[in-house]
Design a protein around this motif. Structure first.
Motif, PDB file in Angstrom:
ATOM      1  N   MET A 147       0.842  -1.194   0.000  1.00 36.19           N
ATOM      2  CA  MET A 147       0.000   0.000   0.000  1.00 36.19           C
ATOM      3  C   MET A 147       0.873   1.239   0.000  1.00 36.19           C
ATOM      4  SD  MET A 147      -3.065   1.264   0.010  1.00 36.19           S
ATOM      5  CE  MET A 147      -4.066  -0.159   0.451  1.00 36.19           C
ATOM      6  N   SER A 148       0.573   2.184  -0.908  1.00 41.78           N
ATOM      7  CA  SER A 148       1.352   3.409  -0.994  1.00 41.78           C
ATOM      8  C   SER A 148       1.087   4.287   0.231  1.00 41.78           C
ATOM      9  CB  SER A 148       0.980   4.178  -2.267  1.00 41.78           C
ATOM     10  OG  SER A 148       1.179   3.368  -3.406  1.00 41.78           O
ATOM     11  N   THR A 149       2.134   4.916   0.750  1.00 37.14           N
ATOM     12  CA  THR A 149       2.013   5.785   1.925  1.00 37.14           C
ATOM     13  C   THR A 149       2.052   7.259   1.558  1.00 37.14           C
ATOM     14  OG1 THR A 149       4.401   5.620   2.272  1.00 37.14           O
ATOM     15  CG2 THR A 149       2.997   4.054   3.448  1.00 37.14           C
ATOM     16  N   THR A 150       2.777   7.634   0.493  1.00 35.33           N
ATOM     17  CA  THR A 150       2.859   9.026   0.050  1.00 35.33           C
ATOM     18  C   THR A 150       1.655   9.346  -0.837  1.00 35.33           C
ATOM     19  OG1 THR A 150       5.265   8.920   0.079  1.00 35.33           O
ATOM     20  CG2 THR A 150       4.256  10.717  -1.163  1.00 35.33           C
ATOM     21  N   ILE A 151       0.921  10.403  -0.498  1.00 37.55           N
ATOM     22  CA  ILE A 151      -0.275  10.794  -1.241  1.00 37.55           C
ATOM     23  C   ILE A 151      -0.074  12.200  -1.790  1.00 37.55           C
ATOM     24  CG2 ILE A 151      -2.748  11.210  -1.128  1.00 37.55           C
ATOM     25  CD1 ILE A 151      -2.898   9.219   1.156  1.00 37.55           C
ATOM     26  N   ILE A 152      -0.236  12.361  -3.103  1.00 39.38           N
ATOM     27  CA  ILE A 152      -0.062  13.650  -3.758  1.00 39.38           C
ATOM     28  C   ILE A 152      -1.348  13.960  -4.512  1.00 39.38           C
ATOM     29  CG2 ILE A 152       1.262  14.967  -5.437  1.00 39.38           C
ATOM     30  CD1 ILE A 152       3.653  13.223  -4.835  1.00 39.38           C
ATOM     31  N   SER A 153      -1.896  15.145  -4.284  1.00 42.17           N
ATOM     32  CA  SER A 153      -3.138  15.563  -4.929  1.00 42.17           C
ATOM     33  C   SER A 153      -2.845  16.197  -6.273  1.00 42.17           C
ATOM     34  CB  SER A 153      -3.884  16.554  -4.043  1.00 42.17           C
ATOM     35  OG  SER A 153      -5.004  17.094  -4.733  1.00 42.17           O
ATOM     36  N   VAL A 154      -3.714  15.920  -7.251  1.00 46.49           N
ATOM     37  CA  VAL A 154      -3.553  16.538  -8.568  1.00 46.49           C
ATOM     38  C   VAL A 154      -3.800  18.044  -8.495  1.00 46.49           C
ATOM     39  CG1 VAL A 154      -4.123  14.450  -9.851  1.00 46.49           C
ATOM     40  CG2 VAL A 154      -5.958  16.000  -9.163  1.00 46.49           C
ATOM     41  N   ARG A 155      -4.522  18.493  -7.494  1.00 45.47           N
ATOM     42  CA  ARG A 155      -4.748  19.930  -7.326  1.00 45.47           C
ATOM     43  C   ARG A 155      -3.439  20.655  -7.016  1.00 45.47           C
ATOM     44  NH1 ARG A 155     -10.210  21.355  -6.141  1.00 45.47           N
ATOM     45  NH2 ARG A 155     -11.511  20.069  -7.520  1.00 45.47           N
ATOM     46  N   ASP A 156      -2.504  19.940  -6.377  1.00 47.43           N
ATOM     47  CA  ASP A 156      -1.222  20.562  -6.038  1.00 47.43           C
ATOM     48  C   ASP A 156      -0.369  20.841  -7.264  1.00 47.43           C
ATOM     49  OD1 ASP A 156      -1.968  20.366  -3.400  1.00 47.43           O
ATOM     50  OD2 ASP A 156      -0.863  18.494  -3.042  1.00 47.43           O
ATOM     51  N   HIS A 157      -0.723  20.250  -8.408  1.00 51.45           N
ATOM     52  CA  HIS A 157       0.054  20.452  -9.632  1.00 51.45           C
ATOM     53  C   HIS A 157      -0.789  21.105 -10.720  1.00 51.45           C
ATOM     54  CE1 HIS A 157       2.633  17.598  -7.509  1.00 51.45           C
ATOM     55  NE2 HIS A 157       3.620  18.012  -8.304  1.00 51.45           N
ATOM     56  N   GLY A 158      -1.823  21.827 -10.307  1.00 53.54           N
ATOM     57  CA  GLY A 158      -2.546  22.688 -11.232  1.00 53.54           C
ATOM     58  C   GLY A 158      -3.840  22.166 -11.795  1.00 53.54           C
ATOM     59  N   ALA A 159      -4.291  20.992 -11.427  1.00 51.06           N
ATOM     60  CA  ALA A 159      -5.570  20.491 -11.937  1.00 51.06           C
ATOM     61  C   ALA A 159      -6.720  21.289 -11.335  1.00 51.06           C
ATOM     62  CB  ALA A 159      -5.726  19.013 -11.614  1.00 51.06           C
ATOM     63  N   SER A 160      -7.680  21.682 -12.179  1.00 52.48           N
ATOM     64  CA  SER A 160      -8.792  22.506 -11.692  1.00 52.48           C
ATOM     65  C   SER A 160     -10.008  21.684 -11.285  1.00 52.48           C
ATOM     66  CB  SER A 160      -9.197  23.515 -12.772  1.00 52.48           C
ATOM     67  OG  SER A 160      -9.706  22.826 -13.920  1.00 52.48           O
ATOM     68  N   GLY A 161     -10.316  20.629 -12.056  1.00 54.23           N
ATOM     69  CA  GLY A 161     -11.463  19.792 -11.718  1.00 54.23           C
ATOM     70  C   GLY A 161     -12.798  20.469 -11.930  1.00 54.23           C
ATOM     71  N   ASP A 162     -12.851  21.452 -12.854  1.00 60.62           N
ATOM     72  CA  ASP A 162     -14.110  22.164 -13.082  1.00 60.62           C
ATOM     73  C   ASP A 162     -14.908  21.596 -14.246  1.00 60.62           C
ATOM     74  OD1 ASP A 162     -12.589  22.941 -15.236  1.00 60.62           O
ATOM     75  OD2 ASP A 162     -12.484  25.064 -14.692  1.00 60.62           O
ATOM     76  N   GLY A 163     -14.372  20.577 -14.934  1.00 59.78           N
ATOM     77  CA  GLY A 163     -15.075  19.968 -16.051  1.00 59.78           C
ATOM     78  C   GLY A 163     -14.929  20.724 -17.347  1.00 59.78           C
ATOM     79  N   ILE A 164     -14.235  21.852 -17.343  1.00 61.56           N
ATOM     80  CA  ILE A 164     -14.053  22.673 -18.551  1.00 61.56           C
ATOM     81  C   ILE A 164     -12.579  22.733 -18.935  1.00 61.56           C
ATOM     82  CG2 ILE A 164     -14.350  24.959 -19.548  1.00 61.56           C
ATOM     83  CD1 ILE A 164     -16.705  25.357 -17.621  1.00 61.56           C
ATOM     84  N   GLY A 180       5.822   9.320  -8.790  1.00 58.62           N
ATOM     85  CA  GLY A 180       6.692   8.185  -9.070  1.00 58.62           C
ATOM     86  C   GLY A 180       6.107   6.879  -8.562  1.00 58.62           C
ATOM     87  N   SER A 181       6.994   5.917  -8.296  1.00 55.57           N
ATOM     88  CA  SER A 181       6.558   4.602  -7.826  1.00 55.57           C
ATOM     89  C   SER A 181       6.269   4.639  -6.323  1.00 55.57           C
ATOM     90  CB  SER A 181       7.628   3.559  -8.126  1.00 55.57           C
ATOM     91  OG  SER A 181       7.860   3.476  -9.518  1.00 55.57           O
ATOM     92  N   ASN A 182       5.437   3.677  -5.891  1.00 54.35           N
ATOM     93  CA  ASN A 182       5.130   3.504  -4.472  1.00 54.35           C
ATOM     94  C   ASN A 182       4.514   4.752  -3.857  1.00 54.35           C
ATOM     95  OD1 ASN A 182       6.265   0.806  -4.378  1.00 54.35           O
ATOM     96  ND2 ASN A 182       8.274   1.808  -4.484  1.00 54.35           N
ATOM     97  N   ALA A 183       3.675   5.446  -4.632  1.00 51.91           N
ATOM     98  CA  ALA A 183       2.973   6.624  -4.120  1.00 51.91           C
ATOM     99  C   ALA A 183       1.551   6.610  -4.669  1.00 51.91           C
ATOM    100  CB  ALA A 183       3.697   7.905  -4.509  1.00 51.91           C
ATOM    101  N   THR A 184       0.688   7.457  -4.097  1.00 47.10           N
ATOM    102  CA  THR A 184      -0.713   7.535  -4.487  1.00 47.10           C
ATOM    103  C   THR A 184      -1.014   8.901  -5.063  1.00 47.10           C
ATOM    104  OG1 THR A 184      -1.431   5.935  -2.820  1.00 47.10           O
ATOM    105  CG2 THR A 184      -3.094   7.457  -3.654  1.00 47.10           C
ATOM    106  N   VAL A 185      -1.626   8.912  -6.250  1.00 51.68           N
ATOM    107  CA  VAL A 185      -2.122  10.136  -6.865  1.00 51.68           C
ATOM    108  C   VAL A 185      -3.595  10.275  -6.489  1.00 51.68           C
ATOM    109  CG1 VAL A 185      -2.607  11.327  -9.024  1.00 51.68           C
ATOM    110  CG2 VAL A 185      -0.477  10.042  -8.754  1.00 51.68           C
ATOM    111  N   TYR A 186      -3.936  11.389  -5.849  1.00 49.49           N
ATOM    112  CA  TYR A 186      -5.287  11.561  -5.308  1.00 49.49           C
ATOM    113  C   TYR A 186      -6.068  12.583  -6.128  1.00 49.49           C
ATOM    114  CZ  TYR A 186      -9.079  12.713  -2.113  1.00 49.49           C
ATOM    115  OH  TYR A 186     -10.309  12.923  -1.557  1.00 49.49           O
ATOM    116  N   PHE A 187      -7.347  12.239  -6.422  1.00 45.20           N
ATOM    117  CA  PHE A 187      -8.248  13.135  -7.136  1.00 45.20           C
ATOM    118  C   PHE A 187      -9.355  13.581  -6.192  1.00 45.20           C
ATOM    119  CE2 PHE A 187      -6.193  10.575 -10.315  1.00 45.20           C
ATOM    120  CZ  PHE A 187      -6.063  11.396 -11.433  1.00 45.20           C
ATOM    121  N   PRO A 188      -9.287  14.801  -5.670  1.00 42.91           N
ATOM    122  CA  PRO A 188     -10.395  15.310  -4.849  1.00 42.91           C
ATOM    123  C   PRO A 188     -11.671  15.407  -5.683  1.00 42.91           C
ATOM    124  CG  PRO A 188      -8.423  16.673  -4.614  1.00 42.91           C
ATOM    125  CD  PRO A 188      -8.192  15.762  -5.783  1.00 42.91           C
TER     126      PRO A 188
END
Length: 464
Positions: free
Chosen positions: A1-18, A33-41
């Motif tokens: 199980m990955s322990t490091t969690i990185i949000s796509v919002r931290d790298h500029g994703a807006s998530g507004d559907g447009i 990278g490897s052994n980490a989790t990419v999180y989508f709020p």
């Protein structure tokens, strides 16, 4: 199980559907990278070109919308708009959790290879939801595939397990679609869940496919006219498949709008099929199409059958068939029509088998019970060597030796009623004593005395 969690919002994703969030998501996957989790709020993230997920990486969403409604856009999803390839290309040892992928009716949502795990993933509105090619270890739990033209397209993949999946195969334009398509060299296991709304639920067209389905619900709902000349859908189609195997056990099959549950027709079809303890219900009246049929194969083909223990509880028995009226099982096969099926063409409990077992009447696996001696024509005599029965008038098991029926000690089985009765009485004296043998012994002695008395009375009257 990955322990490091990185949000796509931290790298500029807006998530507004447009806004196009493709570059922001790619930047996040590279940073994680490897052994980490990419999180989508929560949000709607647009993807317009293929994103390759690095090895040993996990993607996690904020939850799935389990709705399969065609008109409502989910508020939390990845909006895939890739026409010339998969939106997500998953490589070895990747994992996806609590994600909802929504397409525009075209393209491929995911391509999975190597070793991939999906947990609670919902994929809707694509030409093909998932393409599995050279997937050696796949575990998909709680998978939801709604309104795709094809849910799962598999080739050259082993050890793929689906746990509690749900396929709603009606396409985005409300046509009956395909749930699972198998090309060649596929090992697939399905546990529970449901496959619904299909034109064809599972189809195998290639060679060396092994499919095992347990406790899965089958039902299709589009109008019968959508299926063309066949007049109904096919739940599992192995017609033309070679060197393959299929087992279907403990499934609940609702026959409404279904033409065939398992179709293995075609002279070149070479499939070993085991269907055990399936429950058939529902159906359409004759005026709405049909007839429905549980099993279809071509007599004389290389289909090996083991069909036993089904429950036949259909709504329209006059329009529902368990198998073809003149069906024959192949070599070493077993087919036991359930009570209430076949419109009386076969008696309830009758078993029809291949070379090594031939039974009729109230049959059980391995040994049948008969009131009369079946005969074999010239072509069948050698083919049926070794067939065994329990002959009730003789009270003993018998075997076909290629020329005649004999007891296990080699004694020919008598054919006349008198000889059978006398033989049964004589043989009963050799049985070990016990409640059943003793009762049979006494009954046979009484029957022998009654026969001798009746014969004596008849002789006296004749002499007078």
């Amino acid at each position: 199980m990955s322990t490091t969690i990185i949000s796509v919002r931290d790298h500029g994703a807006s998530g507004d559907g447009i806004t196009d969030d493709t570059e922001a998501i790619i930047a996040t996957t590279k940073a994680a990278g490897s052994n980490a989790t990419v999180y989508f709020p929560r949000g709607r993230y647009r993807i317009t070109r293929t994103i390759t997920v690095p090895q040993d990486q996990t993607w996690r969403g904020a939850g799935i919308d389990d709705s399969n409604l065609a008109t409502r856009m989910p508020s939390n999803c990845l909006l895939t708009e890739v026409a010339d390839g998969p939106a997500i290309d998953a490589t070895y040892n990747t994992r996806f959790e609590h994600l909802h992928l929504r397409g525009s009716g075209h393209g491929v949502a995911m391509r999975v290879r190597g070793r991939v795990r999906l947990d609670d993933v919902n994929i809707q509105h694509h030409e093909t939801a998932i393409v599995a090619d050279q997937l050696w270890y796949g575990h998909f739990s709680g998978l939801r595939l709604y309104r795709n033209h094809c849910g799962l397209d598999i080739t050259h993949s082993y050890n793929l397990t689906l746990v509690e999946p749900r396929f709603m195969c009606v396409t985005p334009d409300d046509r009956p679609g395909v749930g699972i398509r198998l090309d060649h060299d596929v090992d697939l296991k399905v546990f529970g869940g449901s496959i619904e709304g299909y034109g064809t639920g599972i189809i195998s067209t290639g060679v060396k496919n092994s499919v095992h389905i347990y406790s899965t619900y089958f039902e299709t709902s589009p109008p019968v006219r959508e299926y063309g000349s066949d007049g109904g859908a096919t739940a599992i189609k192995f017609s033309g498949s070679r060197a393959s195997s299929l087992s279907v056990m403990g499934c609940y099959v609702y026959l409404h709008n279904t033409r065939w549950f398992i179709d293995a027709s075609g002279k070149r079809t070479q499939v070993a099929i085991s269907a055990i303890n399936n429950h058939y219900q529902g159906g359409n009246p004759l005026a709405q199409g049909g007839p429905h049929q549980a099993y279809r194969w071509t007599n004389g083909s290389e289909v090996q059958l083991h069909l036993v223990g089904d429950l036949w509880d259909v709504d329209f028995p006059e329009n529902s068939w368990w198998a073809e009226p003149d069906f024959q099982v192949g070599r070493a096969g077993v087919a036991s029509p359930p009570p209430g099926s076949m419109q009386g063409r076969h008696r309830a409990g009758e078993m029809i088998t291949g070379r090594h077992l031939v039974v009729e009447g109230q049959a059980t696996l391995g040994l049948g019970r008969v009131q009369r001696l079946p005969g074999y024509d010239k072509d069948e005599r050698d083919r049926c060597i070794g067939a065994m029965l329990f002959h009730e008038p003789a009270g003993r098991p018998i075997v076909w030796n290629g020329r005649q029926w004999v007891f296990f000690d080699g004694t020919p089985v008598p054919r006349s009623a008198e000889d059978l009765l006398l033989s049964a009485g004589a043989r009963a004296r050799d049985l070990p004593l016990g409640p059943i043998p003793l009762a049979w012994k006494r009954l046979s002695r009484f029957a022998s005395r009654q026969w001798r008395w009746a014969r004596g009375v008849a002789n006296d009257k004749l002499h007078r």
